[in-house]
Design an enzyme around this catalytic site. Structure first.
Site, PDB file in Angstrom:
ATOM      1  N   THR A 109     -58.178 104.029 -83.419  1.00 54.08           N
ATOM      2  CA  THR A 109     -59.368 104.062 -82.566  1.00 54.08           C
ATOM      3  C   THR A 109     -60.605 104.450 -83.351  1.00 54.08           C
ATOM      4  O   THR A 109     -61.702 103.933 -83.111  1.00 54.08           O
ATOM      5  CB  THR A 109     -59.154 105.043 -81.402  1.00 54.08           C
ATOM      6  OG1 THR A 109     -58.105 104.575 -80.564  1.00 54.08           O
ATOM      7  CG2 THR A 109     -60.415 105.202 -80.559  1.00 54.08           C
ATOM      8  N   THR A 154     -54.480 107.837 -83.087  1.00 53.94           N
ATOM      9  CA  THR A 154     -53.933 109.068 -82.500  1.00 53.94           C
ATOM     10  C   THR A 154     -52.541 108.910 -81.908  1.00 53.94           C
ATOM     11  O   THR A 154     -51.842 109.908 -81.710  1.00 53.94           O
ATOM     12  CB  THR A 154     -54.877 109.609 -81.406  1.00 53.94           C
ATOM     13  OG1 THR A 154     -55.039 108.615 -80.387  1.00 53.94           O
ATOM     14  CG2 THR A 154     -56.235 109.961 -81.990  1.00 53.94           C
TER      15      THR A 154
END
Length: 324
Positions: A12, A89
């Site tokens: 991300t 993540t």
């Protein structure tokens, strides 16, 4: 002037929006593109290198080994003071713990990521990168292994968990606290691990599966793991580590076929421990040859078990190392 190498792997933190669909493309930005958007510290030399451009759900054991080799190669340069790894993540906690177990160099390795893309309102990408670089350049982080910098917190790679799917405060260490903080430009380390575990002689990781247990569960997934060639199985038991009685026969069969079976708990905190005496209890599983994973969560236990099997430890040695 200190030098930090920034290794980017996607995620991300390196994503941008597809103008046609409005959805994020994870890992679309190169390291140079990402770093050009950041206000990097002026008093440090930051060498940016792109390693992967992937979403972290694409991480594999083979890519972990490639990342390890890249870090070891970077550390051959004595002028490098530390390394920052940017990472998606979803699997960040697993990658960070693998590096903690296998990188022998004393210099800091700091893993970071973001919950929001760089172009999203309120993105945490830039602050996390900046503060991770500051942490990696700080001498106080030498010798404590790989850490994670997220939301101004310096976190233990062994105990860190992603606790929220989207919130900026997405990573925490339940029950043990932070190692330190980064407050704007200042790095504060409050505690250090008592001991550091290291197994750097790892060149290939065997297949290890995680099997959760639940009310009324049986052993069919354990059987499937054995049939598909797993060398190790991590059982996620309930409470102190209990499993449904219907699963016990397949656990015993797996052990009889040479598969190493390790028991963890699905609880967020607490030890796997002999307390009760009944079929499927920890005491009963010990009799079958199951190893105990103490307070390791199943994801970290899988990474550690695969690493120890790759390093050719026997079952007795593996149990001893999980007891530490």
């Amino acid at each position: 002037m200190k030098t930090v190498v920034l290794l980017t792997t996607g995620g991300t933190i390196a994503s941008k929006r597809n103008p046609k669909t409005g959805l994020l493309i994870s890992g679309a930005l190169t390291g140079k593109e990402l770093s050009s958007m950041c206000e990097l510290p002026n008093d440090l030399t930051v060498d940016v290198q792109s390693l992967f451009q992937i979403s972290s759900n694409q991480m594999t054991f083979q890519l972990l080994l490639e990342l390890k080799e890249k870090i070891e190669d970077v550390f051959k340069d004595k002028a490098v003071d530390g390394i920052v790894v940017t990472h998606g993540t979803d699997t960040l906690e697993e990658t960070a713990y693998f590096l903690d177990l296998t990188i022998a160099d004393e210099r800091p390795v700091v893993v970071t990521g973001s919950q929001r893309a760089p172009t999203e309102i309120g993105s945490d990408a830039f602050l996390n990168i900046r503060q991770a670089i500051l942490a990696a350049s700080n001498d106080h982080l030498k010798g404590i292994g790989t850490t994670v910098l997220f939301n101004e917190k310096i976190l233990s790679a062994r105990y860190i968990k992603k606790v929220h799917a989207s919130n900026l405060d997405g990573f925490r260490v339940n029950g043990y606290g932070n190692l330190g903080t980064v407050d704007r430009e200042e790095v504060h380390l409050y505690q250090r691990p008592v001991q550091r575990e290291l197994h750097s002689n790892v060149v290939e990781l065997p297949s290890v599966d995680i099997i959760p247990t639940y009310l009324g569960g049986d052993g069919r997934f354990i059987r499937a793991a054995v049939t598909s060639g797993a060398k190790g199985i991590v059982i996620e038991g309930a409470g102190r580590g209990h499993v449904p009685p219907l699963a016990v026969d397949e656990i015993r069969n797996a052990i009889n076929q040479g598969v190493v079976v390790l028991l963890t708990t699905r609880a967020d905190e607490g030890l796997v421990k002999v307390v009760y005496e009944f079929e499927g209890s920890v005491e009963h599983l010990l009799q079958q040859g199951v190893l105990l994973g103490r307070d390791y969560d199943s994801k970290k236990a899988r990474i550690k078990l695969a690493t120890l099997l790759a390093a050719k430890y026997n079952k007795e040695e593996i149990q001893m190392l999980f007891n530490q």
